[in-house]
Write a protein that holds these residues in place. Structure first.
Motif, PDB file in Angstrom:
ATOM      1  N   ALA A  79      48.068  51.276 162.900  1.00 53.97           N
ATOM      2  CA  ALA A  79      47.717  51.115 161.482  1.00 53.97           C
ATOM      3  C   ALA A  79      46.227  50.849 161.324  1.00 53.97           C
ATOM      4  O   ALA A  79      45.565  51.384 160.421  1.00 53.97           O
ATOM      5  N   ASN A  80      45.690  50.028 162.210  1.00 53.14           N
ATOM      6  CA  ASN A  80      44.266  49.707 162.118  1.00 53.14           C
ATOM      7  C   ASN A  80      43.412  50.954 162.371  1.00 53.14           C
ATOM      8  O   ASN A  80      42.389  51.173 161.721  1.00 53.14           O
ATOM      9  N   ALA A  81      43.885  51.786 163.300  1.00 58.48           N
ATOM     10  CA  ALA A  81      43.117  52.979 163.703  1.00 58.48           C
ATOM     11  C   ALA A  81      43.121  54.067 162.641  1.00 58.48           C
ATOM     12  O   ALA A  81      42.094  54.729 162.422  1.00 58.48           O
ATOM     13  N   ILE A  82      44.262  54.280 161.977  1.00 60.72           N
ATOM     14  CA  ILE A  82      44.330  55.462 161.098  1.00 60.72           C
ATOM     15  C   ILE A  82      44.759  55.169 159.658  1.00 60.72           C
ATOM     16  O   ILE A  82      44.768  56.059 158.831  1.00 60.72           O
ATOM     17  N   ILE A  83      45.111  53.905 159.376  1.00 62.80           N
ATOM     18  CA  ILE A  83      45.420  53.572 157.968  1.00 62.80           C
ATOM     19  C   ILE A  83      44.285  52.717 157.394  1.00 62.80           C
ATOM     20  O   ILE A  83      43.648  53.108 156.425  1.00 62.80           O
ATOM     21  N   GLU A  84      44.013  51.559 158.026  1.00 66.64           N
ATOM     22  CA  GLU A  84      42.889  50.751 157.520  1.00 66.64           C
ATOM     23  C   GLU A  84      41.552  51.469 157.737  1.00 66.64           C
ATOM     24  O   GLU A  84      40.703  51.517 156.847  1.00 66.64           O
ATOM     25  N   ASN A  85      41.384  52.033 158.899  1.00 63.55           N
ATOM     26  CA  ASN A  85      40.127  52.704 159.240  1.00 63.55           C
ATOM     27  C   ASN A  85      40.000  54.031 158.484  1.00 63.55           C
ATOM     28  O   ASN A  85      40.879  54.878 158.551  1.00 63.55           O
ATOM     29  N   SER A  86      38.873  54.199 157.800  1.00 64.53           N
ATOM     30  CA  SER A  86      38.687  55.437 157.022  1.00 64.53           C
ATOM     31  C   SER A  86      37.647  56.369 157.623  1.00 64.53           C
ATOM     32  O   SER A  86      37.612  57.545 157.258  1.00 64.53           O
ATOM     33  N   PHE A  87      36.755  55.847 158.473  1.00 66.87           N
ATOM     34  CA  PHE A  87      35.617  56.668 158.895  1.00 66.87           C
ATOM     35  C   PHE A  87      35.327  56.674 160.397  1.00 66.87           C
ATOM     36  O   PHE A  87      34.760  57.630 160.911  1.00 66.87           O
ATOM     37  N   VAL A  88      35.656  55.583 161.091  1.00 66.27           N
ATOM     38  CA  VAL A  88      35.164  55.408 162.463  1.00 66.27           C
ATOM     39  C   VAL A  88      35.965  56.251 163.458  1.00 66.27           C
ATOM     40  O   VAL A  88      37.201  56.250 163.427  1.00 66.27           O
ATOM     41  N   ALA A 193      43.064  62.053 163.000  1.00 65.88           N
ATOM     42  CA  ALA A 193      43.941  61.463 161.982  1.00 65.88           C
ATOM     43  C   ALA A 193      43.200  60.484 161.065  1.00 65.88           C
ATOM     44  O   ALA A 193      43.738  60.029 160.055  1.00 65.88           O
ATOM     45  N   VAL A 194      41.947  60.155 161.417  1.00 66.60           N
ATOM     46  CA  VAL A 194      41.165  59.210 160.608  1.00 66.60           C
ATOM     47  C   VAL A 194      40.686  59.908 159.335  1.00 66.60           C
ATOM     48  O   VAL A 194      40.105  60.989 159.407  1.00 66.60           O
ATOM     49  N   PHE A 195      40.975  59.325 158.186  1.00 67.19           N
ATOM     50  CA  PHE A 195      40.447  59.883 156.933  1.00 67.19           C
ATOM     51  C   PHE A 195      40.372  58.794 155.867  1.00 67.19           C
ATOM     52  O   PHE A 195      40.987  57.737 155.997  1.00 67.19           O
ATOM     53  N   ASP A 196      39.605  59.099 154.836  1.00 64.97           N
ATOM     54  CA  ASP A 196      39.388  58.151 153.740  1.00 64.97           C
ATOM     55  C   ASP A 196      40.195  58.604 152.532  1.00 64.97           C
ATOM     56  O   ASP A 196      40.085  59.763 152.130  1.00 64.97           O
ATOM     57  N   ASN A 197      41.018  57.709 151.969  1.00 64.23           N
ATOM     58  CA  ASN A 197      41.711  58.105 150.733  1.00 64.23           C
ATOM     59  C   ASN A 197      41.141  57.357 149.530  1.00 64.23           C
ATOM     60  O   ASN A 197      41.768  57.312 148.476  1.00 64.23           O
ATOM     61  N   GLY A 198      39.967  56.739 149.736  1.00 68.14           N
ATOM     62  CA  GLY A 198      39.287  56.089 148.611  1.00 68.14           C
ATOM     63  C   GLY A 198      39.698  54.638 148.413  1.00 68.14           C
ATOM     64  O   GLY A 198      39.122  53.944 147.581  1.00 68.14           O
ATOM     65  N   TYR A 199      40.686  54.145 149.159  1.00 64.87           N
ATOM     66  CA  TYR A 199      41.134  52.755 149.014  1.00 64.87           C
ATOM     67  C   TYR A 199      40.736  51.916 150.224  1.00 64.87           C
ATOM     68  O   TYR A 199      40.576  52.440 151.332  1.00 64.87           O
ATOM     69  N   ASP A 200      40.665  50.613 149.961  1.00 61.50           N
ATOM     70  CA  ASP A 200      40.415  49.653 151.024  1.00 61.50           C
ATOM     71  C   ASP A 200      41.797  49.266 151.589  1.00 61.50           C
ATOM     72  O   ASP A 200      42.405  48.303 151.150  1.00 61.50           O
ATOM     73  N   ASN A 201      42.314  50.068 152.507  1.00 58.61           N
ATOM     74  CA  ASN A 201      43.659  49.834 153.055  1.00 58.61           C
ATOM     75  C   ASN A 201      43.618  48.733 154.116  1.00 58.61           C
ATOM     76  O   ASN A 201      42.579  48.538 154.752  1.00 58.61           O
ATOM     77  N   LYS A 202      44.738  48.042 154.310  1.00 62.03           N
ATOM     78  CA  LYS A 202      44.727  46.877 155.217  1.00 62.03           C
ATOM     79  C   LYS A 202      45.885  46.906 156.213  1.00 62.03           C
ATOM     80  O   LYS A 202      46.999  47.291 155.870  1.00 62.03           O
ATOM     81  N   SER A 203      45.604  46.447 157.436  1.00 59.02           N
ATOM     82  CA  SER A 203      46.679  46.343 158.431  1.00 59.02           C
ATOM     83  C   SER A 203      46.779  44.905 158.948  1.00 59.02           C
ATOM     84  O   SER A 203      45.745  44.243 159.133  1.00 59.02           O
ATOM     85  N   PHE A 204      47.996  44.441 159.175  1.00 57.35           N
ATOM     86  CA  PHE A 204      48.229  43.077 159.664  1.00 57.35           C
ATOM     87  C   PHE A 204      49.203  43.088 160.836  1.00 57.35           C
ATOM     88  O   PHE A 204      49.965  44.045 161.017  1.00 57.35           O
ATOM     89  N   ASN A 205      49.160  42.007 161.597  1.00 56.94           N
ATOM     90  CA  ASN A 205      49.990  41.902 162.796  1.00 56.94           C
ATOM     91  C   ASN A 205      50.610  40.510 162.870  1.00 56.94           C
ATOM     92  O   ASN A 205      50.180  39.648 163.613  1.00 56.94           O
ATOM     93  N   THR A 206      51.654  40.317 162.030  1.00 52.73           N
ATOM     94  CA  THR A 206      52.293  39.006 162.036  1.00 52.73           C
ATOM     95  C   THR A 206      53.758  39.161 161.613  1.00 52.73           C
ATOM     96  O   THR A 206      54.233  40.266 161.371  1.00 52.73           O
ATOM     97  N   GLN A 207      54.467  38.060 161.527  1.00 53.74           N
ATOM     98  CA  GLN A 207      55.862  38.086 161.051  1.00 53.74           C
ATOM     99  C   GLN A 207      55.816  38.294 159.540  1.00 53.74           C
ATOM    100  O   GLN A 207      55.189  37.501 158.819  1.00 53.74           O
TER     101      GLN A 207
END
Ligand SMILES: C[S@@+](CC[C@H](N)C(=O)[O-])C[C@H]1O[C@@H](n2cnc3c(N)ncnc32)[C@H](O)[C@@H]1O
Length: 349
Positions: A79-88, A193-207
């Motif tokens: 999720a961090n690589a391809i959902i939250e991340n938009s450019f890197v 798979a990295v792309f920007d959809n214009g939103y500040d998307n977020k990924s988390f790793n918890t219960q």
């Protein structure tokens, strides 16, 4: 060294999703889910038990603002690589560094010798895993960790780590290719798979039950308690999850053949707690549209789950999706009538 990365040329962004046979993945029914969910108005989407992340990535492609969470680190890094991340993306010099910088790490070579991969593959994992920690950007680390995880899953017969040795090795190319080849291939897949959809998307790793976050539409796809099938994600993917976490803070059970670590506890996969946990989760998201994926061979039953949801929502609808599991059961049982499971989507508004 010339890396010769193949860049996939696809037309739809969703086609770039790096799919796996992750247990419980909604890959076969994503179109059916969308047929229902698209009829609701929502800008933000919370994939609260993200797993393979196929649902969150699909929604990112539909232009939604995504929040993703899963208690497995392997899922979080995707999720961090391809959902939250938009450019890197990982650059050639960094890939070269990851693959070629020599270091003296040998934890995997010793601990997992002879269990899942050859000595040279284990050596490769030791090298790359140590080098990933030296990258200076968290999104790059997540791309590298996800590529390494997917490499291991692709190369492993049946994609799981519940057995040792090479049972089920059918000579497929995926099993013959080295982990290095898989890794390089996967980096180009994740980069693409990295792309920007214009939103500040977020990924988390918890219960999920502990995370204070919400969205217009909350999608819940927890593991369900069932007498017929196993829902222990750690048992299946312990090697990859351990690799991603570098086994830090994990207790390897030395007496097990597979050298798995002690499972994370999920209240949802336990018959005694599940009812109460659903109730609490629905209460927590009572201001959102709640969508729940559910399969017919689980507890709570369909009727019980409807009642729990009705306790928090004015209107509850249940959509039925016919679905045969091709995974999560033994190969000899495929085609068995027990595998004919109905998949439901509950919507509470
Ligand atoms: C059925 S799978 C989700 C599959 C996902 N929708 C997909 O299409 O790939 C359930 C997920 O819930 C995660 N999980 C289980 N208990 C959890 C908890 N208490 N908090 C967060 N994640 C949890 C598991 O790691 C697993 O990835």
């Amino acid at each position: 060294m010339s890396l010769q990365l193949e860049i996939p040329t696809l037309t739809n962004q969703f086609d770039y999703f790096p799919g796996t046979r992750y247990m419980g993945s909604k890959n076969k029914i994503i179109g059916d889910l969308w047929k229902v969910l698209r009829t609701y108005e929502f800008e933000s989407f919370y994939d609260a038990f993200a797993g393979s992340n196929i649902v969150g990535y699909f929604m990112k492609c539909q232009g939604k603002k995504i929040i993703s969470n899963d208690f497995m680190a392997m899922s979080y890094h995707t999720a961090n690589a391809i959902i939250e991340n938009s450019f890197v993306q990982l650059e050639e010099s960094e890939i070269d560094f990851l693959v070629n910088r020599d270091n003296s790490n040998n934890f995997i070579s010793k601990k997992f010798k002879g269990l899942y991969f050859s000595d040279s593959d284990n050596h490769f994992l030791d090298q790359v895993r140590a080098n990933i920690d030296l990258l200076d950007n968290d999104y790059k680390k997540s791309i590298a960790l996800s590529s390494l995880s997917r490499a291991c899953i692709k190369k492993r017969p049946r994609g799981i780590f519940t057995f040792i040795g090479h049972r089920y090795d059918d000579g497929r190319k995926d099993i013959q290719d080295s982990l290095k080849e898989h890794f390089l291939n996967n980096i180009s897949i994740f980069n693409a798979a990295v792309f920007d959809n214009g939103y500040d998307n977020k990924s988390f790793n918890t219960q999920t039950q502990k995370l204070e976050i919400g969205a217009d539409l909350v999608y819940l796809d927890p593991p369900y308690y069932s007498q017929k099938s196993d829902n222990d994600y750690v048992r299946r993917y312990h090697f990859v999850e351990g690799l991603v976490k570098n086994w830090e803070g994990l207790e390897i059970q030395e007496n097990t053949k597979t050298k798995k670590f002690k499972s994370y506890k999920s209240p949802f996969s336990n018959k005694i707690n599940a009812y109460d946990e659903f109730d609490k989760l629905f209460a927590k998201f009572s201001n959102s549209i709640i969508a729940v994926s559910y399969s017919s061979n689980s507890l709570p039953t369909k009727e019980e789950l409807t009642e729990i949801l009705k306790g928090h929502k004015k209107s509850v609808s249940v959509h039925e999706i016919d679905h045969t599991y091709s995974f999560g059961t033994q190969p000899h049982k495929i085609g068995n009538v027990n595998n004919r499971v109905k998949e439901y989507l509950f919507i509470g508004e």
